[in-house]
Design an enzyme around this catalytic site. Structure first.
Site, PDB file in Angstrom:
ATOM      1  N   ALA A 253      13.153   6.312 100.305  1.00  0.00           N
ATOM      2  CA  ALA A 253      12.022   5.630  99.709  1.00  0.00           C
ATOM      3  C   ALA A 253      11.721   6.328  98.377  1.00  0.00           C
ATOM      4  O   ALA A 253      12.131   7.468  98.154  1.00  0.00           O
ATOM      5  CB  ALA A 253      10.817   5.695 100.641  1.00  0.00           C
TER       6      ALA A 253
ATOM      7  N   GLU B 131      17.755   4.850 106.995  1.00  0.00           N
ATOM      8  CA  GLU B 131      17.084   3.845 107.830  1.00  0.00           C
ATOM      9  C   GLU B 131      17.541   2.439 107.464  1.00  0.00           C
ATOM     10  O   GLU B 131      17.746   1.586 108.338  1.00  0.00           O
ATOM     11  CB  GLU B 131      15.572   3.983 107.679  1.00  0.00           C
ATOM     12  CG  GLU B 131      15.065   5.300 108.259  1.00  0.00           C
ATOM     13  CD  GLU B 131      13.599   5.567 107.950  1.00  0.00           C
ATOM     14  OE1 GLU B 131      13.220   5.494 106.756  1.00  0.00           O
ATOM     15  OE2 GLU B 131      12.846   5.853 108.882  1.00  0.00           O
TER      16      GLU B 131
ATOM     17  N   GLY C 222      14.767   6.749 103.859  1.00  0.00           N
ATOM     18  CA  GLY C 222      14.789   5.293 103.931  1.00  0.00           C
ATOM     19  C   GLY C 222      16.177   4.716 103.707  1.00  0.00           C
ATOM     20  O   GLY C 222      16.485   3.615 104.184  1.00  0.00           O
TER      21      GLY C 222
ATOM     22  N   GLU D 133      12.633  13.595 105.467  1.00  0.00           N
ATOM     23  CA  GLU D 133      11.183  13.425 105.329  1.00  0.00           C
ATOM     24  C   GLU D 133      10.401  14.677 105.699  1.00  0.00           C
ATOM     25  O   GLU D 133       9.379  14.997 105.083  1.00  0.00           O
ATOM     26  CB  GLU D 133      10.702  12.252 106.207  1.00  0.00           C
ATOM     27  CG  GLU D 133      11.085  10.871 105.687  1.00  0.00           C
ATOM     28  CD  GLU D 133      12.449  10.397 106.146  1.00  0.00           C
ATOM     29  OE1 GLU D 133      13.228  11.219 106.674  1.00  0.00           O
ATOM     30  OE2 GLU D 133      12.743   9.207 105.977  1.00  0.00           O
TER      31      GLU D 133
HETATM   32  N1  CO8 Z   1      12.667   8.868  95.130  1.00  0.00           N
HETATM   33  C1  CO8 Z   1      12.497   8.844  93.802  1.00  0.00           C
HETATM   34  N2  CO8 Z   1      13.387   9.337  92.939  1.00  0.00           N
HETATM   35  C2  CO8 Z   1      14.529   9.873  93.438  1.00  0.00           C
HETATM   36  C3  CO8 Z   1      14.783   9.933  94.809  1.00  0.00           C
HETATM   37  C4  CO8 Z   1      13.797   9.386  95.687  1.00  0.00           C
HETATM   38  N3  CO8 Z   1      13.958   9.358  97.001  1.00  0.00           N
HETATM   39  N4  CO8 Z   1      15.983  10.524  95.013  1.00  0.00           N
HETATM   40  C5  CO8 Z   1      16.451  10.824  93.787  1.00  0.00           C
HETATM   41  N5  CO8 Z   1      15.588  10.440  92.829  1.00  0.00           N
HETATM   42  C6  CO8 Z   1      15.723  10.578  91.374  1.00  0.00           C
HETATM   43  C7  CO8 Z   1      15.522  12.007  90.955  1.00  0.00           C
HETATM   44  O1  CO8 Z   1      14.139  12.293  90.853  1.00  0.00           O
HETATM   45  C8  CO8 Z   1      16.225  12.028  89.635  1.00  0.00           C
HETATM   46  O2  CO8 Z   1      15.393  11.408  88.675  1.00  0.00           O
HETATM   47  P1  CO8 Z   1      15.208  12.071  87.191  1.00  0.00           P
HETATM   48  O3  CO8 Z   1      16.587  11.960  86.589  1.00  0.00           O
HETATM   49  O4  CO8 Z   1      14.191  11.205  86.567  1.00  0.00           O
HETATM   50  O5  CO8 Z   1      14.794  13.485  87.418  1.00  0.00           O
HETATM   51  C9  CO8 Z   1      17.419  11.121  89.858  1.00  0.00           C
HETATM   52  O6  CO8 Z   1      17.059  10.299  90.995  1.00  0.00           O
HETATM   53  C10 CO8 Z   1      18.685  11.860  90.175  1.00  0.00           C
HETATM   54  O7  CO8 Z   1      18.435  12.716  91.284  1.00  0.00           O
HETATM   55  P2  CO8 Z   1      18.746  14.297  91.265  1.00  0.00           P
HETATM   56  O8  CO8 Z   1      18.709  14.809  89.874  1.00  0.00           O
HETATM   57  O9  CO8 Z   1      17.844  14.934  92.268  1.00  0.00           O
HETATM   58  O10 CO8 Z   1      20.258  14.283  91.783  1.00  0.00           O
HETATM   59  P3  CO8 Z   1      21.017  15.502  92.539  1.00  0.00           P
HETATM   60  O11 CO8 Z   1      22.454  15.107  92.571  1.00  0.00           O
HETATM   61  O12 CO8 Z   1      20.621  16.806  91.949  1.00  0.00           O
HETATM   62  O13 CO8 Z   1      20.415  15.476  94.041  1.00  0.00           O
HETATM   63  C11 CO8 Z   1      19.715  14.436  96.126  1.00  0.00           C
HETATM   64  C12 CO8 Z   1      20.653  14.385  94.911  1.00  0.00           C
HETATM   65  C13 CO8 Z   1      20.035  15.660  96.991  1.00  0.00           C
HETATM   66  C14 CO8 Z   1      19.901  13.157  96.923  1.00  0.00           C
HETATM   67  C15 CO8 Z   1      18.257  14.574  95.628  1.00  0.00           C
HETATM   68  O14 CO8 Z   1      18.031  13.557  94.651  1.00  0.00           O
HETATM   69  C16 CO8 Z   1      17.205  14.404  96.686  1.00  0.00           C
HETATM   70  O15 CO8 Z   1      16.962  15.306  97.482  1.00  0.00           O
HETATM   71  N6  CO8 Z   1      16.529  13.210  96.723  1.00  0.00           N
HETATM   72  C17 CO8 Z   1      15.452  12.951  97.656  1.00  0.00           C
HETATM   73  C18 CO8 Z   1      15.982  12.700  99.039  1.00  0.00           C
HETATM   74  C19 CO8 Z   1      14.821  12.476  99.979  1.00  0.00           C
HETATM   75  O16 CO8 Z   1      14.022  13.337 100.245  1.00  0.00           O
HETATM   76  N7  CO8 Z   1      14.743  11.252 100.526  1.00  0.00           N
HETATM   77  C20 CO8 Z   1      13.737  10.898 101.498  1.00  0.00           C
HETATM   78  C21 CO8 Z   1      12.633  10.207 100.806  1.00  0.00           C
HETATM   79  S1  CO8 Z   1      11.277   9.950 101.902  1.00  0.00           S
HETATM   80  C22 CO8 Z   1      11.696   8.557 102.694  1.00  0.00           C
HETATM   81  O17 CO8 Z   1      12.706   7.963 102.504  1.00  0.00           O
HETATM   82  C23 CO8 Z   1      10.677   8.063 103.622  1.00  0.00           C
HETATM   83  C24 CO8 Z   1      11.143   6.776 104.237  1.00  0.00           C
HETATM   84  C25 CO8 Z   1       9.993   6.093 104.835  1.00  0.00           C
HETATM   85  C26 CO8 Z   1      10.376   4.650 104.926  1.00  0.00           C
HETATM   86  C27 CO8 Z   1       9.267   3.939 105.531  1.00  0.00           C
HETATM   87  C28 CO8 Z   1       9.581   2.474 105.537  1.00  0.00           C
HETATM   88  C29 CO8 Z   1       8.598   1.676 106.311  1.00  0.00           C
END
Ligand code: CO8
Length: 261
Positions: free
Chosen positions: A69, A115, A112, A135
């Site tokens: 998400a 999911e 997400g 999460e």
């Molecule tokens: N949300 C928003 N932006 C994101 C997300 C995200 N989940 N993941 C990556 N991005 C963005 C980064 O902020 C970055 O943006 P910017 O260039 O502006 O800084 C860009 O994408 C590239 O990402 P990274 O620079 O971080 O790339 P890396 O290769 O260094 O890292 C990772 C990759 C490990 C995947 C890292 O991006 C990361 O940890 N992302 C977040 C993963 C995460 O925590 N996901 C869970 C989110 S919470 C969730 O999904 C709740 C679900 C609930 C659903 C409910 C439905 C009803």
């Protein structure tokens, strides 16, 4: 065909009977903002209604299926906002689709994203795929089935380990655990998913829908109720010309030609 901002859709497969939905927000690793999920919902609903379409494939890009998400969209929300708006409840639209949906996952399928993949009927993983529910590291818990579908897919102990630590699993472990049906070299994964969708799309659409309905019901029903539903649906196939054609073709040693009736 409507114009999308966050996804691309195209018709693929030998008879153009497969809709390919590509999540297309690469700069944010396909973070699933509201607009993106709304577009996925619309594309999938349209494909479900289109009589020419037999199956759907959802994919991302090489680096990410979807990294979850949208954390930036979520971070300042208050409890009244999320409860009054029933935040992210629209995601479930996908699970009401009658046609099979295949997720072709390369790279990250986190939160997400994992999911979303699990809402699909079959997951094919590229060898660089990484699944996880991070999460807990953000001070929250999965909200779109992560704690429910993961348990059913891989069992309680592994699901607990993944959800309570936020640790990722790779494609090989995902295959061993039964989360994904097959692993392919990442360059071939989408093509294999399309081939699978194409094969399903060549079969009788009402029979495929009944088969999917029966398997999906096993999530919700007791064994007895599930078997009863299955038998009713099985009997129902005898109302179809396609059922007769399938069996006649077998007896005549020829290929069946299904007409979706
Ligand atoms: N949300 C928003 N932006 C994101 C997300 C995200 N989940 N993941 C990556 N991005 C963005 C980064 O902020 C970055 O943006 P910017 O260039 O502006 O800084 C860009 O994408 C590239 O990402 P990274 O620079 O971080 O790339 P890396 O290769 O260094 O890292 C990772 C990759 C490990 C995947 C890292 O991006 C990361 O940890 N992302 C977040 C993963 C995460 O925590 N996901 C869970 C989110 S919470 C969730 O999904 C709740 C679900 C609930 C659903 C409910 C439905 C009803």
């Amino acid at each position: 065909n409507m114009a999308y901002n966050m996804i691309k859709t195209e018709r693929v497969g030998a008879n153009n009977a497969v809709v390919l939905v590509t999540l297309n927000r690469p700069k944010a690793l396909n973070a699933l903002c509201d607009e993106l999920m709304d577009e996925v919902g619309i594309a999938v609903t349209e494909a479900d209604k289109n009589p020419e379409v037999g199956a759907i494939v959802i994919t991302g890009n090489d680096k990410a299926f979807a990294a979850g998400a949208d954390i930036k969209q979520m971070k300042d929300k208050s409890f009244p906002e999320v409860i009054n708006g029933n935040f992210l409840s629209s995601w479930t639209q996908l699970t009401t689709t009658r046609k099979p949906i295949i997720a072709a996952v390369n790279g990250y399928a986190l939160g997400g994203g994992c999911e979303l993949a699990m809402m699909c009927d079959i997951i094919y993983a590229g060898d660089n795929a990484k699944f996880g529910q991070p999460e807990i590291l953000l001070g929250t818990i999965p909200g779109a089935g992560g704690t429910q579908r993961l348990v059913r897919a891989i069992g309680k102990s592994k699901a607990m380990e993944i959800c309570l630590t936020g640790d990722q699993i790779n494609a090989e472990i995902a295959l061993q655990s039964g989360l994904v049906a097959k692993v392919h070299p990442k360059e071939e994964n989408l093509n294999e998913a399309i081939k699978l969708a194409d094969k399903i799309a060549s079969l009788s659409k009402p029979v495929v829908a009944m088969c999917k309905e029966a398997i999906s019901a096993s999530y919700e029903l007791t064994l007895n109720e599930g078997n009863r539903l299955e038998r009713k649906l099985f009997h129902s196939t005898f109302a179809l010309e396609d059922r007769k054609e399938g069996m006649d073709a077998f007896a005549a040693k020829r290929k069946a030609v299904f007409k979706d009736c």
